[in-house]
Design a protein around this motif. Structure first.
Motif, PDB file in Angstrom:
ATOM      1  N   HIS A 135       0.848  -0.899   0.102  1.00 27.86           N
ATOM      2  CA  HIS A 135       0.017  -0.132  -0.005  1.00 27.86           C
ATOM      3  C   HIS A 135       0.854   0.990  -0.048  1.00 27.86           C
ATOM      4  CE1 HIS A 135      -3.668  -2.204   0.506  1.00 27.86           C
ATOM      5  NE2 HIS A 135      -3.273  -3.018   1.599  1.00 27.86           N
ATOM      6  N   VAL A 136       1.777   1.256   0.475  1.00 28.08           N
ATOM      7  CA  VAL A 136       2.886   2.457   0.646  1.00 28.08           C
ATOM      8  C   VAL A 136       3.457   2.541  -0.572  1.00 28.08           C
ATOM      9  CG1 VAL A 136       5.173   3.101   1.629  1.00 28.08           C
ATOM     10  CG2 VAL A 136       3.458   2.106   3.048  1.00 28.08           C
ATOM     11  N   GLU A 137       3.969   1.554  -1.267  1.00 29.44           N
ATOM     12  CA  GLU A 137       4.402   1.602  -2.532  1.00 29.44           C
ATOM     13  C   GLU A 137       3.245   2.179  -3.658  1.00 29.44           C
ATOM     14  OE1 GLU A 137       6.577  -1.092  -6.174  1.00 29.44           O
ATOM     15  OE2 GLU A 137       5.841  -2.129  -4.112  1.00 29.44           O
ATOM     16  N   LEU A 138       2.073   1.693  -3.382  1.00 35.60           N
ATOM     17  CA  LEU A 138       1.170   2.181  -4.414  1.00 35.60           C
ATOM     18  C   LEU A 138       0.730   3.580  -4.051  1.00 35.60           C
ATOM     19  CD1 LEU A 138      -1.073   1.759  -6.591  1.00 35.60           C
ATOM     20  CD2 LEU A 138      -2.655   0.735  -4.936  1.00 35.60           C
ATOM     21  N   GLY A 139       0.700   3.957  -2.850  1.00 40.52           N
ATOM     22  CA  GLY A 139       0.170   5.023  -2.319  1.00 40.52           C
ATOM     23  C   GLY A 139      -1.202   5.240  -1.827  1.00 40.52           C
ATOM     24  N   GLY A 140      -1.680   3.966  -1.563  1.00 46.47           N
ATOM     25  CA  GLY A 140      -3.136   3.738  -1.291  1.00 46.47           C
ATOM     26  C   GLY A 140      -3.534   2.257  -1.470  1.00 46.47           C
ATOM     27  N   VAL A 141      -5.028   2.215  -1.478  1.00 49.34           N
ATOM     28  CA  VAL A 141      -5.619   0.947  -1.641  1.00 49.34           C
ATOM     29  C   VAL A 141      -6.405   0.808  -2.836  1.00 49.34           C
ATOM     30  CG1 VAL A 141      -7.512  -0.584  -0.611  1.00 49.34           C
ATOM     31  CG2 VAL A 141      -6.051   0.986   1.056  1.00 49.34           C
ATOM     32  N   ALA A 142      -5.952  -0.059  -3.827  1.00 47.35           N
ATOM     33  CA  ALA A 142      -6.612  -0.315  -4.975  1.00 47.35           C
ATOM     34  C   ALA A 142      -7.921  -1.134  -4.697  1.00 47.35           C
ATOM     35  CB  ALA A 142      -5.988  -1.301  -5.826  1.00 47.35           C
ATOM     36  N   TYR A 143      -8.960  -0.744  -5.293  1.00 45.56           N
ATOM     37  CA  TYR A 143     -10.439  -1.550  -4.784  1.00 45.56           C
ATOM     38  C   TYR A 143     -11.276  -1.529  -6.401  1.00 45.56           C
ATOM     39  CZ  TYR A 143     -12.286   3.329  -5.581  1.00 45.56           C
ATOM     40  OH  TYR A 143     -12.768   4.683  -5.765  1.00 45.56           O
ATOM     41  N   ASP A 144     -12.121  -2.571  -5.962  1.00 44.13           N
ATOM     42  CA  ASP A 144     -13.077  -2.998  -7.260  1.00 44.13           C
ATOM     43  C   ASP A 144     -14.112  -3.731  -6.627  1.00 44.13           C
ATOM     44  OD1 ASP A 144     -12.735  -5.976  -8.063  1.00 44.13           O
ATOM     45  OD2 ASP A 144     -10.738  -5.167  -7.532  1.00 44.13           O
ATOM     46  N   GLY A 145     -15.012  -3.593  -7.408  1.00 42.67           N
ATOM     47  CA  GLY A 145     -16.414  -4.446  -6.876  1.00 42.67           C
ATOM     48  C   GLY A 145     -17.349  -3.393  -6.603  1.00 42.67           C
ATOM     49  N   LEU A 203     -17.873  -0.982  -4.574  1.00 39.57           N
ATOM     50  CA  LEU A 203     -17.556   0.248  -4.320  1.00 39.57           C
ATOM     51  C   LEU A 203     -17.013   1.029  -5.676  1.00 39.57           C
ATOM     52  CD1 LEU A 203     -15.591  -0.176  -0.977  1.00 39.57           C
ATOM     53  CD2 LEU A 203     -18.215   0.423  -1.116  1.00 39.57           C
ATOM     54  N   GLY A 204     -16.997   0.480  -6.621  1.00 40.23           N
ATOM     55  CA  GLY A 204     -16.466   0.839  -7.975  1.00 40.23           C
ATOM     56  C   GLY A 204     -14.939   0.364  -8.167  1.00 40.23           C
ATOM     57  N   GLU A 205     -14.379   1.242  -9.022  1.00 39.47           N
ATOM     58  CA  GLU A 205     -12.956   0.944  -9.074  1.00 39.47           C
ATOM     59  C   GLU A 205     -11.937   2.043  -8.913  1.00 39.47           C
ATOM     60  OE1 GLU A 205     -10.244  -1.305 -12.599  1.00 39.47           O
ATOM     61  OE2 GLU A 205     -12.618  -1.445 -12.643  1.00 39.47           O
ATOM     62  N   GLY A 206     -10.752   1.884  -8.692  1.00 40.41           N
ATOM     63  CA  GLY A 206      -9.881   2.926  -8.393  1.00 40.41           C
ATOM     64  C   GLY A 206      -8.702   2.850  -7.462  1.00 40.41           C
ATOM     65  N   VAL A 207      -8.112   3.885  -7.079  1.00 42.33           N
ATOM     66  CA  VAL A 207      -7.339   3.949  -5.876  1.00 42.33           C
ATOM     67  C   VAL A 207      -7.719   4.739  -4.949  1.00 42.33           C
ATOM     68  CG1 VAL A 207      -4.728   4.083  -5.285  1.00 42.33           C
ATOM     69  CG2 VAL A 207      -5.282   2.855  -7.244  1.00 42.33           C
ATOM     70  N   ALA A 208      -7.909   4.453  -3.702  1.00 40.46           N
ATOM     71  CA  ALA A 208      -7.908   5.311  -2.487  1.00 40.46           C
ATOM     72  C   ALA A 208      -6.870   5.659  -1.930  1.00 40.46           C
ATOM     73  CB  ALA A 208      -9.091   4.781  -1.438  1.00 40.46           C
ATOM     74  N   ARG A 209      -6.586   6.788  -1.649  1.00 38.74           N
ATOM     75  CA  ARG A 209      -5.235   7.439  -1.215  1.00 38.74           C
ATOM     76  C   ARG A 209      -5.426   8.112   0.343  1.00 38.74           C
ATOM     77  NH1 ARG A 209      -1.723   6.778  -5.222  1.00 38.74           N
ATOM     78  NH2 ARG A 209      -2.389   6.596  -7.284  1.00 38.74           N
ATOM     79  N   PRO A 210      -5.235   7.611   1.472  1.00 40.90           N
ATOM     80  CA  PRO A 210      -5.358   7.964   2.806  1.00 40.90           C
ATOM     81  C   PRO A 210      -4.119   9.156   2.886  1.00 40.90           C
ATOM     82  CG  PRO A 210      -4.231   5.748   2.993  1.00 40.90           C
ATOM     83  CD  PRO A 210      -4.900   5.985   1.425  1.00 40.90           C
ATOM     84  N   SER A 211      -4.148   9.988   3.964  1.00 39.47           N
ATOM     85  CA  SER A 211      -3.383  10.869   4.087  1.00 39.47           C
ATOM     86  C   SER A 211      -2.093  10.491   4.830  1.00 39.47           C
ATOM     87  CB  SER A 211      -3.713  12.146   4.717  1.00 39.47           C
ATOM     88  OG  SER A 211      -4.300  11.741   6.033  1.00 39.47           O
ATOM     89  N   LEU A 212      -2.248   9.358   5.489  1.00 35.84           N
ATOM     90  CA  LEU A 212      -1.034   8.621   6.159  1.00 35.84           C
ATOM     91  C   LEU A 212      -1.236   7.043   6.370  1.00 35.84           C
ATOM     92  CD1 LEU A 212       1.307   8.969   8.095  1.00 35.84           C
ATOM     93  CD2 LEU A 212      -0.389   8.957  10.034  1.00 35.84           C
ATOM     94  N   ILE A 213      -0.347   6.450   5.809  1.00 37.60           N
ATOM     95  CA  ILE A 213      -0.128   5.036   5.929  1.00 37.60           C
ATOM     96  C   ILE A 213       1.140   4.626   6.913  1.00 37.60           C
ATOM     97  CG2 ILE A 213       0.235   2.867   4.866  1.00 37.60           C
ATOM     98  CD1 ILE A 213      -0.927   4.306   2.190  1.00 37.60           C
ATOM     99  N   THR A 214       0.780   4.078   7.973  1.00 32.54           N
ATOM    100  CA  THR A 214       1.911   3.983   9.229  1.00 32.54           C
ATOM    101  C   THR A 214       1.626   2.745  10.063  1.00 32.54           C
ATOM    102  OG1 THR A 214       2.836   5.006  10.935  1.00 32.54           O
ATOM    103  CG2 THR A 214       0.444   5.536  10.516  1.00 32.54           C
ATOM    104  N   THR A 215       2.657   2.312  10.568  1.00 34.95           N
ATOM    105  CA  THR A 215       2.697   1.393  11.572  1.00 34.95           C
ATOM    106  C   THR A 215       2.816   1.761  13.146  1.00 34.95           C
ATOM    107  OG1 THR A 215       4.987   0.857  11.543  1.00 34.95           O
ATOM    108  CG2 THR A 215       3.797  -0.411   9.993  1.00 34.95           C
ATOM    109  N   ASP A 216       3.021   3.063  12.991  1.00 37.14           N
ATOM    110  CA  ASP A 216       3.304   3.992  14.254  1.00 37.14           C
ATOM    111  C   ASP A 216       1.727   4.329  14.741  1.00 37.14           C
ATOM    112  OD1 ASP A 216       3.490   5.939  16.318  1.00 37.14           O
ATOM    113  OD2 ASP A 216       5.331   6.809  15.293  1.00 37.14           O
ATOM    114  N   LEU A 217       1.386   3.688  16.027  1.00 35.54           N
ATOM    115  CA  LEU A 217       0.012   3.892  16.286  1.00 35.54           C
ATOM    116  C   LEU A 217      -0.234   5.241  16.890  1.00 35.54           C
ATOM    117  CD1 LEU A 217      -2.941   2.601  16.680  1.00 35.54           C
ATOM    118  CD2 LEU A 217      -1.992   1.718  18.957  1.00 35.54           C
TER     119      LEU A 217
END
Length: 362
Positions: A39-49, A51-65
């Motif tokens: 997801h970090v490499e893509l910059g988000g979450v690819a989705y289909d089905g 919810l439609g199709e695309g890439v959702a890009r959150p403002s932060l992707i992290t393992t730091d709680l």
């Protein structure tokens, strides 16, 4: 709204996709750097089905709680139910404020009670917790950076443990289709997976081990015998709910509301035909082993808390007890160790009225 989505499985990925689409500022957290790396490499979450199709890009992707929860308005826990105690303790340690809402998507059976008990034991007053009766999606991660959503619940039963109407209003703003119910006992006992999975998991255990899950769980394994056991287990669920003052629809009617049984089904007493005919679930394979979540989650955190509620209500549940006992033997485990016991939910020794007072306190 700024939202922390906690969990990077299929449900967490689907939540990121839906919430980003809706315009929310999303932080995406998981404990595993390996899980998040695609997801970090893509910059988000690819989705289909659905919810439609695309890439959702959150403002932060992290393992730091701590970074994930910094400045957010609400936390959405989209993790296996056996993780609820651990994430409650982790959030308490990370400084989650006691007045900030947590949503369990899903809470399944007893999720809000266990979360609140674990958070309190970690040293602070538990925050308001809204739990959904089941996950809002039928989803699978067929690729490491994306999610396929084959179903989205039309109606989600939800209840708040603390926070009242305001907490439920926030949950409904994030997840359209939320339907408030009287208390978390009602949402706990509306958990369809607690009824849907154990009969097939126990009665097809040999098939699971012999084929590694090479069959469809909701079609091939939905035999007349499995459906009969499921019907009786469902009758026990509704009897326990009735003892707590809740009149709940049967399993098929509940699944119609969710959208996992087709809307045009009229015979809601024919469990086999209705469930096997559901488009959202029909292609889902069987468990690959007895380590699958159908065994790990739906017994120790599904039937076990159900049996605890039944004991408090004074309702005999022989089918649930039998399935639970057989699963323990087949899997070779004691589900009470680390499971959702009355002690883990903070309700040990309570009477029916004491439990109702606890879950209905504002």
């Amino acid at each position: 709204m700024k939202v922390a989505v906690l969990g990077a499985g299929a449900g967490g990925a689907a939540s990121v996709a839906e919430l980003v689409q809706a315009g929310h500022d999303v932080h995406f957290w998981a404990r595993s750097a390996e899980t998040l790396a695609p997801h970090v490499e893509l910059g988000g979450v690819a989705y289909d089905g659905k919810l439609g199709e695309g890439v959702a890009r959150p403002s932060l992707i992290t393992t730091d709680l701590k970074a994930a929860i910094d400045g957010v308005d609400v936390g959405v826990v989209v993790l296996p139910t056996f993780s609820h105690g651990a994430i409650a303790r982790a959030l308490a340690d990370a400084g989650w404020p006691s007045d900030r809402l947590v949503i369990l998507n899903p809470g399944h059976t007893g999720g809000a009670l266990e979360f609140a008990e674990a958070f309190t034991k970690a040293g602070d007053v538990a925050p308001p917790v809204v739990e959904f009766s089941t996950l809002s999606y039928v989803a699978r991660k067929y690729r490491p950076n994306g999610v396929t959503v084959s179903g989205r619940a039309r109606e989600l039963k939800a209840a708040a443990l603390g926070g009242g109407k305001e907490a439920l209003d926030i949950a409904a703003a994030l997840y359209p289709g939320v339907k408030p119910v009287a208390d978390v006992i009602a949402s706990d006992l509306s958990n369809v997976n607690m009824i849907l999975h154990p009969p097939g998991a126990v009665l097809s255990a040999a098939w699971v081990e012999a084929t590694g899950g090479d069959f469809t769980f909701y079609v091939d394994a939905m035999t007349p015998g499995v459906a009969r056991v499921m019907r009786q287990l469902d009758d026990e669920r509704r009897a326990v709910a009735s003892a707590f003052g809740h009149a709940l629809p049967n399993l098929v009617e509940e699944m119609k509301l969710l959208g996992t049984v087709e809307a045009d089904v009229t015979d809601t007493d024919d469990f086999r035909a209705a469930i096997a005919g559901g488009e959202a679930n029909r292609k889902i394979s069987g468990p690959v082993s007895l380590e699958d979540r159908y065994y790990k989650e739906d017994f120790g955190h599904g039937l076990l808390p159900f049996l605890e509620f039944a004991a408090i209500a004074g309702i005999d549940t022989p089918v649930a007890r039998s399935l639970y006992g057989l699963a323990q033997i087949a899997v070779g485990t004691d589900y009470r160790k680390g499971g959702r016991t009355a002690e883990a939910m903070g309700i040990a020794g309570m009477s029916r009225d004491q439990l109702l007072d606890k879950v209905r306190a504002s």
